[in-house]
Design an enzyme around this catalytic site. Structure first.
Site, PDB file in Angstrom:
ATOM      1  CE1 TYR A 146      77.860  12.862 -25.041  1.00 21.37           C
ATOM      2  CE2 TYR A 146      77.949  12.397 -27.379  1.00 21.37           C
ATOM      3  CZ  TYR A 146      77.347  12.230 -26.156  1.00 21.37           C
ATOM      4  OH  TYR A 146      76.240  11.439 -26.045  1.00 21.37           O
ATOM      5  CE  LYS A 196      65.367  18.005 -18.218  1.00 20.10           C
ATOM      6  NZ  LYS A 196      64.025  17.398 -18.093  1.00 20.10           N
ATOM      7  CG  ASP A 228      62.010  15.743 -20.351  1.00 24.11           C
ATOM      8  OD1 ASP A 228      62.069  16.757 -21.073  1.00 24.11           O
ATOM      9  OD2 ASP A 228      61.785  15.810 -19.136  1.00 24.11           O
ATOM     10  CG  ASP A 252      75.099   9.961 -29.055  1.00 21.31           C
ATOM     11  OD1 ASP A 252      74.827   9.161 -29.967  1.00 21.31           O
ATOM     12  OD2 ASP A 252      75.968   9.723 -28.184  1.00 21.31           O
ATOM     13  CG  ASP A 256      71.325   5.399 -31.342  1.00 17.32           C
ATOM     14  OD1 ASP A 256      71.921   5.947 -32.295  1.00 17.32           O
ATOM     15  OD2 ASP A 256      71.781   4.401 -30.750  1.00 17.32           O
TER      16      ASP A 256
END
Ligand code: NAD
Length: 368
Positions: A146, A196, A228, A252, A256
């Site tokens: 980001y 990851k 994942d 992020d 959620d």
């Protein structure tokens, strides 16, 4: 009497409605604790762009610079409405990321909490929720994809292309890991490291620093889990997690999902902490689909106030009271529309009624 200056960034969509409820609660907290909250509303986000031609106006920067803490409502417009604002002034790029960068708010705390008694709000089965969900997600907030360099253009084949860089240095990684280890020490002493590293080199470096840092926290057990797989376990076995730490984009998305397993993003407050300044905001967006209807759930905003009381003002006991007041409203059978369908046993309430009930519950509690 102690005075705390608080910058109020109402934001867009449901932001102003949620802020009204937060202010109601803060006024009561001030009264009960004999402190003075000096509250200054100041424009931020899409509304600031329309009124001031810029999403993060200089006057807002000045108010935030002078504040002891910042309380921010969600910002943003619907996908279609966003197109009215130039790409670089759209609220995240033009306001939110600059706010995070300005105060280096690298440590983002996102509690994912649902006690057993409120399991009916969750889409998960009661047996999956067991004794309740209680996770602290810790997200690095000022690095990674980001904040990396961005480039768009036309390539040698005449095609439009884009390149965005995922960048971290070891100091940035170490800083957020220290926060996570210290948080784990205060809780169940288990830290889930989300990564990851089977694909991303950034995760390889991240994990190297985890190995180095964990020597400083021998009482904390580290569990490594691929992002994942973590997404799957959040649905299948959320109670296996206590403190989770992760880089910016993973946080992020997984946070959620955290809101999803609780039943609504309306249950997701957050704290964004930097070395000298902190700001507090709901984890969710401006919910244009329900804005202006007095049906948004203000738990996320009032929860952000509770986090501000604890993290910025050291009002730990009153912060606990505020959490308790909100839980008591739900425990009495009340629900906002995001959490339940109308029906027997549900006392459906609006945004403002939720705020009023929290105020009544808090008033009834002994002062600290
Ligand atoms: P959203 O989080 O605004 O909404 C997703 C869903 O959750 C919607 O159905 C919405 O009604 C519901 N919801 C969210 N908060 C709620 C609440 N308090 N009570 C009840 N229901 C609630 O996500 P979106 O629709 O993808 O994004 C809308 C805008 O928000 C976009 O412009 C996006 O860029 C922005 N955004 C801002 C922030 C921020 O300010 N930090 C974070 C995320 C998204």
């Amino acid at each position: 009497m102690k005075t705390y200056k608080i910058a109020l960034l109402d934001g867009d969509g449901i932001g102003p409605e949620l802020m009204v409820e937060a202010v109601k609660v803060m006024k009561l907290v001030a009264e009960r604790n004999n402190v003075n909250f000096e509250l200054t509303h100041t424009p931020f986000g899409a509304s600031a762009w329309f009124s001031h031609g810029v999403s993060f106006p200089d006057q807002t920067k000045a108010v935030c610079d002078a504040a002891d803490a910042i309380l921010k409502g969600p910002i943003g417009l619907s996908h279609e409405e966003s197109k009215k604002i130039p790409v670089d002034q759209q609220p995240e790029r033009g306001a939110l990321l600059p706010l995070r960068r300005r105060y280096n708010t690298y440590a983002n705390f996102r509690p994912v909490y649902l006690p057993k008694g409120l399991a009916h709000f969750s889409p998960l089965k009661a047996e999956v929720i067991g004794e309740g969900i209680d996770i602290m997600m810790i997200r690095e907030l000022v690095g990674g994809l980001y904040f990396g360099k961005k480039e768009t253009g036309i390539n040698a084949q005449g095609k439009r292309y884009v390149a965005e860089v995922l960048e971290y240095d070891e100091d940035q990684i170490r800083a957020i890991l220290k926060v996570a280890f210290e948080t784990a020490q205060k809780r169940k002493k288990v830290l889930h490291n989300i990564h990851k590293s089977n694909v991303l080199k950034s995760s390889v470096l991240w994990n190297e620093i985890v190995e180095e840092e964990k020597k400083n926290y021998p009482d904390v057990k580290v569990e490594h889990i691929l992002v994942d797989a973590a997404a799957t376990y959040l649905c299948l076995k959320p109670t296996m997690f206590d403190v989770m730490v992760m880089e910016n984009m993973f946080g992020d998305i997984l946070s959620d999902q955290g809101g999803g397993i609780l039943g609504s993003l309306g249950l997701m407050p957050s704290a964004c902490i930097g070395p000298d300044k902190a700001y507090y905001e709901p984890s969710h967006g401006s919910a244009p689909d329900i804005a202006g209807k007095n049906i948004a759930n203000p738990y996320s905003m009032i929860g952000s106030v509770a986090m501000m009381l604890e993290f910025s003002f050291g009002m730990v006991a009153e912060s606990r009271n505020l959490w308790q007041a909100m839980q008591s409203v739900f425990a009495k059978g009340y629900s906002t529309p995001d959490l339940s369908k109308p029906g027997a046993g549900v006392k459906m309430i609006s945004t403002s009624e939720f705020g009023d009930l929290v105020v009544s519950e808090l008033k009834a509690m002994p002062k600290v």
